[in-house]
Design an enzyme around this catalytic site. Sequence first.
Site, PDB file in Angstrom:
ATOM      1  N   CYS A   2       0.919  -1.220  -0.064  1.00  0.00           N
ATOM      2  CA  CYS A   2       0.183   0.118  -0.071  1.00  0.00           C
ATOM      3  C   CYS A   2       1.010   1.347   0.026  1.00  0.00           C
ATOM      4  O   CYS A   2       2.106   1.287   0.405  1.00  0.00           O
ATOM      5  CB  CYS A   2      -1.003   0.001   1.303  1.00  0.00           C
ATOM      6  SG  CYS A   2      -1.962  -1.545   1.407  1.00  0.00           S
ATOM      7  N   ARG A  28       2.485   1.126  -5.911  1.00  0.00           N
ATOM      8  CA  ARG A  28       2.353   0.276  -4.684  1.00  0.00           C
ATOM      9  C   ARG A  28       1.153  -0.282  -4.525  1.00  0.00           C
ATOM     10  O   ARG A  28       1.189  -1.380  -3.774  1.00  0.00           O
ATOM     11  CB  ARG A  28       2.785   1.075  -3.404  1.00  0.00           C
ATOM     12  CG  ARG A  28       4.017   1.988  -3.567  1.00  0.00           C
ATOM     13  CD  ARG A  28       4.097   2.985  -2.401  1.00  0.00           C
ATOM     14  NE  ARG A  28       4.361   2.050  -1.170  1.00  0.00           N
ATOM     15  CZ  ARG A  28       5.508   1.663  -0.899  1.00  0.00           C
ATOM     16  NH1 ARG A  28       6.644   2.042  -1.439  1.00  0.00           N
ATOM     17  NH2 ARG A  28       5.741   0.877   0.111  1.00  0.00           N
ATOM     18  N   TRP A  75      -3.175  -2.223  -1.824  1.00  0.00           N
ATOM     19  CA  TRP A  75      -2.823  -3.482  -2.293  1.00  0.00           C
ATOM     20  C   TRP A  75      -3.311  -4.586  -1.416  1.00  0.00           C
ATOM     21  O   TRP A  75      -2.733  -4.618  -0.477  1.00  0.00           O
ATOM     22  CB  TRP A  75      -1.297  -3.611  -2.580  1.00  0.00           C
ATOM     23  CG  TRP A  75      -0.853  -4.870  -3.300  1.00  0.00           C
ATOM     24  CD1 TRP A  75      -1.014  -5.001  -4.682  1.00  0.00           C
ATOM     25  CD2 TRP A  75      -0.219  -6.124  -2.872  1.00  0.00           C
ATOM     26  NE1 TRP A  75      -0.545  -6.249  -4.924  1.00  0.00           N
ATOM     27  CE2 TRP A  75      -0.016  -6.892  -4.039  1.00  0.00           C
ATOM     28  CE3 TRP A  75      -0.024  -6.502  -1.615  1.00  0.00           C
ATOM     29  CZ2 TRP A  75       0.519  -7.991  -4.071  1.00  0.00           C
ATOM     30  CZ3 TRP A  75       0.306  -7.693  -1.531  1.00  0.00           C
ATOM     31  CH2 TRP A  75       0.551  -8.565  -2.780  1.00  0.00           C
ATOM     32  N   ASN A 101      -0.007   0.310   6.169  1.00  0.00           N
ATOM     33  CA  ASN A 101       0.757  -0.401   5.204  1.00  0.00           C
ATOM     34  C   ASN A 101       1.421  -1.722   5.950  1.00  0.00           C
ATOM     35  O   ASN A 101       2.202  -1.269   7.048  1.00  0.00           O
ATOM     36  CB  ASN A 101       1.753   0.223   4.377  1.00  0.00           C
ATOM     37  CG  ASN A 101       2.428  -0.788   3.381  1.00  0.00           C
ATOM     38  OD1 ASN A 101       2.023  -1.831   3.280  1.00  0.00           O
ATOM     39  ND2 ASN A 101       3.729  -0.278   3.080  1.00  0.00           N
ATOM     40  N   GLU A 482      14.295 -12.552 -17.937  1.00  0.00           N
ATOM     41  CA  GLU A 482      13.997 -11.299 -17.731  1.00  0.00           C
ATOM     42  C   GLU A 482      13.073 -10.820 -18.949  1.00  0.00           C
ATOM     43  O   GLU A 482      11.842 -10.185 -18.717  1.00  0.00           O
ATOM     44  CB  GLU A 482      15.246 -10.201 -17.543  1.00  0.00           C
ATOM     45  CG  GLU A 482      14.640  -8.780 -17.536  1.00  0.00           C
ATOM     46  CD  GLU A 482      13.847  -8.444 -16.219  1.00  0.00           C
ATOM     47  OE1 GLU A 482      13.734  -9.221 -15.435  1.00  0.00           O
ATOM     48  OE2 GLU A 482      13.625  -7.377 -16.095  1.00  0.00           O
ATOM     49  N   GLU A 489       4.273 -10.203 -16.977  1.00  0.00           N
ATOM     50  CA  GLU A 489       3.861  -9.273 -16.072  1.00  0.00           C
ATOM     51  C   GLU A 489       3.011  -8.130 -16.564  1.00  0.00           C
ATOM     52  O   GLU A 489       2.087  -7.889 -16.002  1.00  0.00           O
ATOM     53  CB  GLU A 489       4.832  -8.801 -14.900  1.00  0.00           C
ATOM     54  CG  GLU A 489       5.922  -8.005 -15.483  1.00  0.00           C
ATOM     55  CD  GLU A 489       7.110  -7.466 -14.391  1.00  0.00           C
ATOM     56  OE1 GLU A 489       6.525  -7.544 -13.449  1.00  0.00           O
ATOM     57  OE2 GLU A 489       8.133  -7.343 -14.961  1.00  0.00           O
ATOM     58  N   HIS A 505      15.194 -30.780 -23.702  1.00  0.00           N
ATOM     59  CA  HIS A 505      14.891 -31.486 -22.522  1.00  0.00           C
ATOM     60  C   HIS A 505      13.409 -31.285 -22.110  1.00  0.00           C
ATOM     61  O   HIS A 505      13.283 -31.952 -21.023  1.00  0.00           O
ATOM     62  CB  HIS A 505      15.849 -31.480 -21.521  1.00  0.00           C
ATOM     63  CG  HIS A 505      17.496 -31.649 -21.911  1.00  0.00           C
ATOM     64  ND1 HIS A 505      17.794 -32.834 -22.227  1.00  0.00           N
ATOM     65  CD2 HIS A 505      18.397 -30.816 -22.005  1.00  0.00           C
ATOM     66  CE1 HIS A 505      19.102 -32.965 -22.506  1.00  0.00           C
ATOM     67  NE2 HIS A 505      19.484 -31.704 -22.473  1.00  0.00           N
TER      68      HIS A 505
HETATM   69  C1  F6R Z   1       9.497  -7.155 -12.041  1.00  0.00           C
HETATM   70  C2  F6R Z   1       9.798  -6.585 -10.868  1.00  0.00           C
HETATM   71  C3  F6R Z   1      10.110  -7.556  -9.469  1.00  0.00           C
HETATM   72  C4  F6R Z   1      11.166  -6.968  -8.655  1.00  0.00           C
HETATM   73  C5  F6R Z   1      11.032  -7.842  -7.264  1.00  0.00           C
HETATM   74  C6  F6R Z   1      12.016  -7.290  -6.475  1.00  0.00           C
HETATM   75  O1  F6R Z   1       9.531  -6.240 -13.143  1.00  0.00           O
HETATM   76  O2  F6R Z   1       9.899  -5.417 -10.742  1.00  0.00           O
HETATM   77  O3  F6R Z   1      10.083  -8.827 -10.004  1.00  0.00           O
HETATM   78  O4  F6R Z   1      12.451  -7.287  -9.329  1.00  0.00           O
HETATM   79  O5  F6R Z   1       9.787  -7.728  -6.618  1.00  0.00           O
HETATM   80  O6  F6R Z   1      12.131  -6.153  -5.947  1.00  0.00           O
HETATM   81  P1  F6R Z   1      13.255  -5.403  -5.569  1.00  0.00           P
HETATM   82  O7  F6R Z   1      14.430  -5.064  -6.694  1.00  0.00           O
HETATM   83  O8  F6R Z   1      12.936  -4.031  -5.286  1.00  0.00           O
HETATM   84  O9  F6R Z   1      13.775  -6.037  -4.310  1.00  0.00           O
END
Ligand code: F6R
Length: 610
Positions: A2, A28, A75, A101, A482, A489, A505
């Site tokens: 949040c 957020r 959230w 939060n 990535e 996402e 495999h």
């Molecule tokens: C994907 C993404 C998430 C963050 C993950 C870690 O685009 O943003 O997978 O990489 O939640 O977040 P941090 O880097 O803030 O620890």
Amino acid sequence: MCGIVGIVGCKEKLGDMLLDSIKKLEYRGYDSAGITTVSENKILIRKDVGKIDEVNKKVNFSELKGNIGLGHTRWATCGRVTKENSHPHTDCKEEISIVHNGIIENHSELKKELIEKGHKFQSETDTEVIAHLIEDNYDGDIKEATTKALKKIEGSYALGIISAKEPEKLIAARNESPLIIGVGKNENFIASDVPAILSHTKKIIYLDNKELAVLTQDNITVFDLNGNEIKKEINEIDWNAEMAEKQGYTHFMLKEIHEQPRALTETINGRIKNNRVDLKEELNLSSKELSEIKRIVIVACGTSWHAALAGEFMFEELAKISTEVEYASEFRYRHPIISKDDLLIAISQSGETADTLAALREAKKQGAKILSICNVKGSSIDRESDIVLYTHAGPEIGVASTKAFTTQLVVLYLLTLYLSQLRKTLDDNTIQDLIANLRKLPLQLEKVFNNEEEIKKLANIYYNKSNALYLGRGVNYPIALEGALKLKEISYIHAEGYPAAEMKHGPIALIDKEMPVIFVAPKDIYTYKKVLSNIEEVKARGGIVIVIATEGDEEIKKIVDHVIYIPKNLYTLSSILAVVPLQLLAYYIAKKRGCDIDRPKNLSKVVTVE
Ligand code: F6R
């Protein structure tokens, strides 16, 4: 998770100010939104489900008056996405209003006790318990009542609290969830994150765990939960308000993709002196300590975990240090063996990811030195690490990480070269060559954008597919992962990343004429030829092949459906260039599918729950 914002001493139209600030925290969470103010000694609340603009249309936040107030974008963690569960929450008499939060772990027990005492609840949330608990302890002093309540609750919280009876005070408290205080002129602020208040102040106080602050319009006092006053430092931050705006781009994600050349330059700047990488001032460990590191363990989540995998490749190839990469969320639950000779590296854009923080603490407990690679100064991971190497990416607002990833790769590369220098695993000429190629990256990245129209055309052809495979080898395997993560996402297309040779495999069974397979195949001396064979295997089964290849590689064109070229650089560095077309491809596919790119469903930018 949040987003919270609060102000006391507001000079503008309060409803508009809070609305504007929570919008800057919408990355957020965006299940519901709400604002509360005190006006004429009454608590006012407007809230509903939906994204902030939708909620505003229903409730018109602008009408909320006063000079003290709180805003929240949710959230959902505890309680469904309903109007009743949206924040702010109040006590029985509607004299206290709070935003939260985090997660209160003992909320069920506390709620039961409070109901027995006659408290009436309106929501299913853990947060409402805090409002009633404060009410239960209220004896004319909101600070005292909050302190008493906080002593009873277990779990994580960033809290903003206002009261109709003491309308001059804003109470803030934190434990394990981020909360900052913004120091203004005759007005003071709280926020979950800096961008929310950047247009008002750059002076920040970082609250620590189990601290509570009382803000009035001209004073800020911080206490521990025993009521002792704590002197806090005011930090001046170097981000400006424009950095947190879209600046003409349709989405933050696109803006942030385009900011990468600058972000890379800023991350490299000042770290190369006399053709050597110089991290001496940032790494407050002696050369002896750094030379004696026996093993590196990297913990991270999501995109940062992908950067970690690329880092493993760099440390082992160039600095010759044995390296292991762990999902931070798995690390502490599998009884890891860590020694004092290990260097634990935590990678996190936000610096607040609960899993990464927990892994860092576990390694610290076992005596490892902690180095973090982080984008947010003053974040929890930053403050709990022995050493921090910052990625100077600027604020990353788009939920899908882009510039944070490439700057993490650059920091990992700089650290690798620095350790290689100290441990003498590379000679001076090689170091100079690697540095010269690193310096080329920002300009080369600019050139990648020359292919943007072509990438858009590809997106228009393939946006309707249901699946995609991303394949790469060596350091390009994490790039493939990535690329797949970016696509899934933001476009909700099912995508998987694999090491290219692993395809035969199992995943090869999925290949048919409906399956786009994206190969990350810059020319290298290690695996390029093998990847060509993997491409042939896909083509033989009717798959569609899109390849990221090195400029000048005309041969590859003959065997694939589409090529996106990137400039030639050294093997490891070319992976930093290769990810950018994948970010753009995901972006344009998601755009064509009409997805809400900066606010993908179910995701939050900062994951502060384990
Ligand atoms: C994907 C993404 C998430 C963050 C993950 C870690 O685009 O943003 O997978 O990489 O939640 O977040 P941090 O880097 O803030 O620890």
